[in-house]
Motif scaffolding. Sequence first.
Motif, mmCIF file in Angstrom:
data_model
loop_
_atom_site.group_PDB
_atom_site.id
_atom_site.type_symbol
_atom_site.label_atom_id
_atom_site.label_comp_id
_atom_site.label_asym_id
_atom_site.label_seq_id
_atom_site.Cartn_x
_atom_site.Cartn_y
_atom_site.Cartn_z
ATOM 1 N N SER A 135 0.826 -1.211 0.000
ATOM 2 C CA SER A 135 0.000 0.000 0.000
ATOM 3 C C SER A 135 0.861 1.261 0.000
ATOM 4 C CB SER A 135 -0.955 -0.001 1.191
ATOM 5 O OG SER A 135 -0.247 0.027 2.403
ATOM 6 N N PHE A 136 1.943 1.277 0.751
ATOM 7 C CA PHE A 136 2.804 2.457 0.768
ATOM 8 C C PHE A 136 3.470 2.674 -0.586
ATOM 9 C CE2 PHE A 136 2.039 2.857 5.131
ATOM 10 C CZ PHE A 136 2.659 3.983 5.633
ATOM 11 N N LEU A 173 0.616 3.757 -3.209
ATOM 12 C CA LEU A 173 0.074 5.097 -2.973
ATOM 13 C C LEU A 173 1.165 6.172 -2.941
ATOM 14 C CD1 LEU A 173 -2.653 4.234 -0.331
ATOM 15 C CD2 LEU A 173 -2.974 4.842 -2.736
ATOM 16 N N CYS A 218 -4.526 10.029 1.441
ATOM 17 C CA CYS A 218 -4.211 9.764 2.849
ATOM 18 C C CYS A 218 -5.302 8.922 3.510
ATOM 19 C CB CYS A 218 -4.038 11.079 3.602
ATOM 20 S SG CYS A 218 -2.568 11.996 3.114
ATOM 21 N N LEU A 258 -5.124 5.346 2.359
ATOM 22 C CA LEU A 258 -4.110 4.591 3.091
ATOM 23 C C LEU A 258 -4.645 4.124 4.440
ATOM 24 C CD1 LEU A 258 -1.064 3.693 3.246
ATOM 25 C CD2 LEU A 258 -0.715 5.803 4.544
ATOM 26 N N HIS A 310 -5.481 0.112 5.461
ATOM 27 C CA HIS A 310 -4.882 -0.523 6.638
ATOM 28 C C HIS A 310 -5.940 -0.954 7.644
ATOM 29 C CE1 HIS A 310 -1.078 0.805 5.019
ATOM 30 N NE2 HIS A 310 -0.536 -0.067 5.840
#
Length: 169
Positions: free
Chosen positions: A39-40, A43, A101, A104, A108
């Motif tokens: 994901s990091f 994104l 943001c 993200l 999570h």
Amino acid sequence: RRKGRGGSRIAQKVRLRLEAVIWMPVETACLNATLTLISFKLLGFSFPYLACLIALTLSVVHLLKNSTYIFVLPWVGHGILRAMVDSAGTSTLLASEVGRCFLLLGVHYFGYSRIHKAVLREWNRVDINGLLTDLSMGLGAVAFGVKGIVLGPLLTGLFQLLLTELTTY
């Protein structure tokens, strides 16, 4: 003949309990770290490997239990503040950064809760108390050093199984 069956039943329970105590945190941590890294990277957030290391550590140590996703809040806050400073009046840039943001945070939150439920469902056949496991890891580390992180839950699991077996007969 009866003794052989009981022995194998107890041995199977011991094996399942030990596997669950050792592999459940490892499996959860690996899946959480993988979700974090993907994901990091996708994104485009900074320091994805640091985030992966934090997710791995928090998942193994059980510091936040079901709220492990909270560790992404500094990245979310930084992204929103940076977007507010950089946007300089353009609302589309601000909206896209804020959306990124919150995406993200949402990935999570939902990802970690799904991973936690899936791992628990896989290991639900073994009666394990997470608080007792964490306490035994800590006390084992104090008593035996680094080896105690594994030895503590093993000894506690064996003792709990022994108590369960003695009370059922």
